[in-house]
Write an enzyme that holds these catalytic residues in place. Structure first.
Site, mmCIF file in Angstrom:
data_model
loop_
_atom_site.group_PDB
_atom_site.id
_atom_site.type_symbol
_atom_site.label_atom_id
_atom_site.label_comp_id
_atom_site.label_asym_id
_atom_site.label_seq_id
_atom_site.Cartn_x
_atom_site.Cartn_y
_atom_site.Cartn_z
ATOM 1 N N ASP A 112 50.001 17.954 108.196
ATOM 2 C CA ASP A 112 49.333 17.322 109.224
ATOM 3 C C ASP A 112 49.772 15.877 109.736
ATOM 4 O OD1 ASP A 112 48.074 19.613 110.261
ATOM 5 O OD2 ASP A 112 46.204 18.967 108.869
ATOM 6 N N ASP A 169 47.828 26.346 112.270
ATOM 7 C CA ASP A 169 47.711 25.145 112.413
ATOM 8 C C ASP A 169 48.888 24.084 112.890
ATOM 9 O OD1 ASP A 169 45.632 26.084 111.071
ATOM 10 O OD2 ASP A 169 44.403 24.290 110.882
HETATM 11 N N1 GLY Z 1 43.778 21.689 110.765
HETATM 12 C C1 GLY Z 1 42.508 21.983 110.430
HETATM 13 C C2 GLY Z 1 41.568 22.554 111.653
HETATM 14 O O1 GLY Z 1 41.778 22.772 112.449
HETATM 15 O O2 GLY Z 1 40.447 22.470 110.843
#
Ligand code: GLY
Length: 397
Positions: A112, A169
């Site tokens: 992330d 994600d």
């Molecule tokens: N990337 C984690 C979420 O969307 O909760």
């Protein structure tokens, strides 16, 4: 065989159900930026938690979470919407926090890094041209690129996960790599991002255009394993936020690569989603739920809207989806503004009825957080959607 030949393109049912009146935008912008301004002095070197509790975000240092970039991004968006220098001053002050975090590599052993450094460093560089912001964004991209597995062709999700695991994600972290390639001319960033989004198309997107959240590829042989749902209802369902990440991620992959397959796949995942919305067009938390009485995820809805607007921008005039996606995006954002926005004094967040991790997943009852709360990424993408409706905008992504 191309993935777009394998995956169904559902026609959007009753496209005339989507409509909006753009006069809602200016009031929505004022309501949102007033709340952000009111919170500004509380969140200079402290950052909102991922989700609120009883509609109040807590405070955390820029340390371990994956979400701190969204608040800084909201300040940049607010600056672009209002021209108020206070927003810019605080966003610029936060640069040091992101730099310090990268220097000590705090809470960054995961994919992330894009969510953290695109709405902060890259946004700052794109808006101000600051050299130091460009350098920080590029250093962040270097770290993200190190997570790439040559055999599996993916960005590994977390160090603590099984090797070869990637999640939907991450489709939204790839713009950091595409941007780094464009900015430096170093093609290795581009090819890593391209290979990852191709694996998303190969394995995460099912034949019916729904998605898994997680998939594992054997690190030694490169052979595909199996998909799992993670934050969704179960392994056969389709987690709404996962679908939203890939709608937007594919549209952005097209922006950088001009590869028609990504537009084609973007249409497939978008239409699957549009056909499973309740009557206010704000998605339920998992797309197996479609009823007006089912729990929503307002934090996925604006991501869908931004993805639709990005797809529409790239579609040719003769493609009927172009107008449809523009209208559906405006419609979703209008419903969010009119029916999901917090009331004055009720919250320090923008959108109610978001879900971080649902507490009613089978076998995981009670294990969840931020259920029916404000979520900071939902607030960010809602504001981004309003910016997109207000002006021609150079995406941070
Ligand atoms: N990337 C984690 C979420 O969307 O909760």
């Amino acid at each position: 065989m191309k993935n777009s030949q394998r995956v169904t393109l559902e026609p959007v049912a009753m496209p005339e159900r989507f409509r909006f009146d753009e006069t809602f935008v200016s009031k929505a912008v004022k309501n949102a930026t007033d709340i952000i301004l009111a919170n500004l002095s509380e969140y200079v070197h402290m950052y909102p938690t991922a989700a609120s509790e009883k509609l109040q975000y807590g405070k955390q240092k820029n340390g371990e979470d994956w979400v701190e970039g969204f608040w800084t991004g909201m300040l940049w968006l607010s600056y672009e919407l209002t021209g108020n220098e206070l927003f810019r001053a605080v966003a610029e002050a936060q640069f040091d926090d992101f730099q310090e975090r990268l220097n000590r590599f705090g809470g960054l052993s995961h994919h992330d890094i894009g969510f953290l450094y695109v709405p902060s460093a890259v946004a700052q560089y794109k808006i101000t041209g600051a050299h130091k912001a460009r350098e920080l964004g590029l250093r962040a991209a270097e770290q993200l690129a190190k997570r790439f597995s040559e055999t599996a062709g993916i960005i590994q999700v977390r160090d603590t996960d099984r090797q070869g695991v990637f999640i939907v994600d991450c489709s939204m972290n790839l713009p950091l790599l595409f941007w780094a390639a464009q900015t430096t001319g170093d093609h290795s960033y581009y090819s890593k991002a391209l290979r990852h989004i191709t694996q998303v198309c190969n394995y995460i997107i099912r034949d019916d255009a729904s998605t898994f959240q997680r998939f594992q590829i054997d690190e030694v042989t490169g052979q595909p394993g199996k998909g799992e749902q993670g934050q969704g209802y179960d392994d056969k369902s389709c987690w709404a936020r996962g679908q939203s990440w890939v709608i937007y991620g594919l549209a952005l992959a097209y922006r950088y690569t001009r590869e028609p397959e990504f537009l084609e796949m973007g249409k497939r995942v978008a239409n699957y989603c549009l056909n499973r919305l309740p009557s206010d067009h704000v998605c339920c938390w998992d797309l197996i739920f479609t009823g007006d009485g089912d729990a929503r995820d307002s934090s996925a809805a604006p991501i869908i809207a931004c993805g639709l607007l990005e797809l529409a921008e790239h579609l040719p005039e003769e493609d009927m989806h172009k107008q449809l996606y523009d209208t559906a995006a405006g419609d979703i954002l209008m419903h969010l503004a009119q029916e999901y926005h917090t009331l004055q004094g009720e919250s320090n967040g923008l959108l109610k009825h978001g879900v971080y991790v649902k507490k009613t997943r089978p076998g995981k009852e009670g294990i969840g957080c931020g259920d029916d709360e404000c979520c900071i990424w939902g607030d960010y993408f809602y504001l981004e959607g309003l910016v997109r409706l207000s002006k021609k905008w150079n995406p941070y992504w």
